[in-house]
Design a protein around this motif. Structure first.
Motif, PDB file in Angstrom:
ATOM      1  N   ALA A   1       0.990  -1.176   0.107  1.00  0.00           N
ATOM      2  CA  ALA A   1       0.067   0.038   0.004  1.00  0.00           C
ATOM      3  C   ALA A   1       0.915   1.318  -0.097  1.00  0.00           C
ATOM      4  CB  ALA A   1      -0.879   0.086   1.430  1.00  0.00           C
ATOM      5  N   ALA A   2       1.805   1.317   0.916  1.00  0.00           N
ATOM      6  CA  ALA A   2       3.088   2.277   0.615  1.00  0.00           C
ATOM      7  C   ALA A   2       3.587   2.545  -0.649  1.00  0.00           C
ATOM      8  CB  ALA A   2       3.660   2.331   1.682  1.00  0.00           C
ATOM      9  N   VAL A   3       3.923   1.533  -1.393  1.00  0.00           N
ATOM     10  CA  VAL A   3       4.500   1.692  -2.655  1.00  0.00           C
ATOM     11  C   VAL A   3       3.395   2.127  -3.605  1.00  0.00           C
ATOM     12  CG1 VAL A   3       5.147   0.368  -4.646  1.00  0.00           C
ATOM     13  CG2 VAL A   3       6.350  -0.159  -2.099  1.00  0.00           C
ATOM     14  N   GLU A   4       2.316   1.833  -3.585  1.00  0.00           N
ATOM     15  CA  GLU A   4       1.061   2.213  -4.663  1.00  0.00           C
ATOM     16  C   GLU A   4       1.019   3.785  -4.061  1.00  0.00           C
ATOM     17  OE1 GLU A   4      -2.160  -0.275  -3.764  1.00  0.00           O
ATOM     18  OE2 GLU A   4      -1.267  -2.089  -4.817  1.00  0.00           O
ATOM     19  N   MET A   5       0.686   3.992  -3.016  1.00  0.00           N
ATOM     20  CA  MET A   5       0.570   5.653  -2.611  1.00  0.00           C
ATOM     21  C   MET A   5       1.700   6.313  -3.104  1.00  0.00           C
ATOM     22  SD  MET A   5      -1.455   7.249  -1.579  1.00  0.00           S
ATOM     23  CE  MET A   5      -1.782   8.974  -0.705  1.00  0.00           C
TER      24      MET A   5
ATOM     25  N   LEU B   1       1.280   6.741  -6.847  1.00  0.00           N
ATOM     26  CA  LEU B   1       0.179   7.498  -7.118  1.00  0.00           C
ATOM     27  C   LEU B   1       0.062   8.877  -6.746  1.00  0.00           C
ATOM     28  CD1 LEU B   1      -2.797   4.701  -6.985  1.00  0.00           C
ATOM     29  CD2 LEU B   1      -1.785   5.848  -8.963  1.00  0.00           C
ATOM     30  N   LEU B   2       0.790   8.991  -5.718  1.00  0.00           N
ATOM     31  CA  LEU B   2       0.728  10.616  -5.165  1.00  0.00           C
ATOM     32  C   LEU B   2       0.870  11.577  -6.144  1.00  0.00           C
ATOM     33  CD1 LEU B   2      -0.124  11.960  -2.586  1.00  0.00           C
ATOM     34  CD2 LEU B   2       2.342  11.941  -1.861  1.00  0.00           C
ATOM     35  N   PRO B   3       2.026  11.548  -6.528  1.00  0.00           N
ATOM     36  CA  PRO B   3       2.339  12.740  -7.598  1.00  0.00           C
ATOM     37  C   PRO B   3       1.369  13.015  -8.753  1.00  0.00           C
ATOM     38  CG  PRO B   3       4.284  11.275  -7.477  1.00  0.00           C
ATOM     39  CD  PRO B   3       3.301  10.552  -6.625  1.00  0.00           C
ATOM     40  N   PHE B   4       0.689  11.936  -9.317  1.00  0.00           N
ATOM     41  CA  PHE B   4      -0.269  12.232 -10.168  1.00  0.00           C
ATOM     42  C   PHE B   4      -1.660  12.850  -9.515  1.00  0.00           C
ATOM     43  CE2 PHE B   4       2.328   8.665 -12.114  1.00  0.00           C
ATOM     44  CZ  PHE B   4       2.781   9.157 -13.085  1.00  0.00           C
ATOM     45  N   MET B   5      -1.898  12.238  -8.402  1.00  0.00           N
ATOM     46  CA  MET B   5      -3.176  13.008  -7.703  1.00  0.00           C
ATOM     47  C   MET B   5      -2.719  14.511  -7.165  1.00  0.00           C
ATOM     48  SD  MET B   5      -4.478   9.708  -5.473  1.00  0.00           S
ATOM     49  CE  MET B   5      -3.871  10.039  -4.117  1.00  0.00           C
ATOM     50  N   LEU B   6      -1.788  14.827  -6.971  1.00  0.00           N
ATOM     51  CA  LEU B   6      -1.427  15.834  -6.705  1.00  0.00           C
ATOM     52  C   LEU B   6      -1.451  16.889  -7.806  1.00  0.00           C
ATOM     53  CD1 LEU B   6       1.580  15.929  -3.948  1.00  0.00           C
ATOM     54  CD2 LEU B   6      -0.810  16.333  -3.347  1.00  0.00           C
ATOM     55  N   LEU B   7      -0.984  16.522  -8.986  1.00  0.00           N
ATOM     56  CA  LEU B   7      -0.847  16.948 -10.280  1.00  0.00           C
ATOM     57  C   LEU B   7      -2.407  17.367 -10.548  1.00  0.00           C
ATOM     58  CD1 LEU B   7       0.741  18.195 -12.393  1.00  0.00           C
ATOM     59  CD2 LEU B   7       0.477  16.133 -13.691  1.00  0.00           C
ATOM     60  N   LEU B   8      -3.127  16.504 -10.363  1.00  0.00           N
ATOM     61  CA  LEU B   8      -4.581  16.678 -10.859  1.00  0.00           C
ATOM     62  C   LEU B   8      -5.227  17.641  -9.910  1.00  0.00           C
ATOM     63  CD1 LEU B   8      -6.881  15.424 -12.742  1.00  0.00           C
ATOM     64  CD2 LEU B   8      -7.321  13.831 -10.580  1.00  0.00           C
ATOM     65  N   VAL B   9      -5.182  17.523  -8.551  1.00  0.00           N
ATOM     66  CA  VAL B   9      -5.415  18.712  -7.742  1.00  0.00           C
ATOM     67  C   VAL B   9      -4.875  19.850  -8.131  1.00  0.00           C
ATOM     68  CG1 VAL B   9      -5.708  19.359  -5.290  1.00  0.00           C
ATOM     69  CG2 VAL B   9      -5.872  16.758  -5.858  1.00  0.00           C
ATOM     70  N   PHE B  10      -3.756  20.202  -8.279  1.00  0.00           N
ATOM     71  CA  PHE B  10      -3.063  21.525  -8.689  1.00  0.00           C
ATOM     72  C   PHE B  10      -3.811  22.053  -9.864  1.00  0.00           C
ATOM     73  CE2 PHE B  10       0.143  20.501  -5.096  1.00  0.00           C
ATOM     74  CZ  PHE B  10      -0.324  21.371  -4.386  1.00  0.00           C
TER      75      PHE B  10
END
Length: 157
Positions: free
Chosen positions: A10-14, A17-26
């Motif tokens: 789960a930590a590796v998946e996060m 995915l975190l950079p893509f999720m942050l890019l989408l939010v910003f």
């Protein structure tokens, strides 16, 4: 599978995915900010145009002063630019849209003799998080700023 291995996956998946999720939010936030600033700019230009149409001809003649300059129209050009920049006809402390200057605003009678006044604004929109998107050495940086251009035409009363 044991519990500690599942936490690791789960930590590796996060992490992936975190950079893509942050890019989408910003990106969504920047799009909203862009739409808000463009809406603000068009409202300011419209309000300034209505003011200019009512105050351009202080002589109440069939033609506008030629050349159409501040001295001939009772400072209507400077007051219109101030209204567009600060939301009032006098000079303010900071513009409503950050980076908008009087040099970005053009007011002219087109065609000459028609009493049709055109206000043109070219606003250099800047993203909040930076002007350029880095490509991490994979090519040239991508410029994210661009001009928002808007025009408003009004007939002088």
């Amino acid at each position: 599978m044991n519990y500690s291995l599942q936490k690791g996956i789960a930590a590796v998946e996060m992490t992936i995915l975190l950079p893509f999720m942050l890019l989408l939010v910003f990106a969504t936030g920047e799009l909203g900010r862009f739409l808000f600033q463009y809406n603000t700019l068009t409202k300011l230009v419209r309000d300034a145009g209505l003011y200019l149409g009512a105050h351009a001809d202080t002589r109440q003649t069939s033609t506008l002063p030629n050349p159409f300059i501040d001295a001939e129209c009772g400072n209507c050009i400077a007051e219109t630019k101030n209204l567009l920049l600060y939301g009032k006809t006098t000079v303010g402390t900071s513009p409503i849209l950050k980076g908008l200057t009087a040099g970005d605003i053009t007011i002219s009678e087109l065609p000459v003799g028609s009493r049709r006044l055109v206000i043109s604004v070219s606003y250099n929109w800047q993203p909040l998080l930076g002007e350029q998107l880095t490509t991490f050495g994979l090519g040239n940086e991508i410029d994210l700023s661009f001009n928002l251009n808007t025009n408003y035409a009004v007939t002088a009363l």
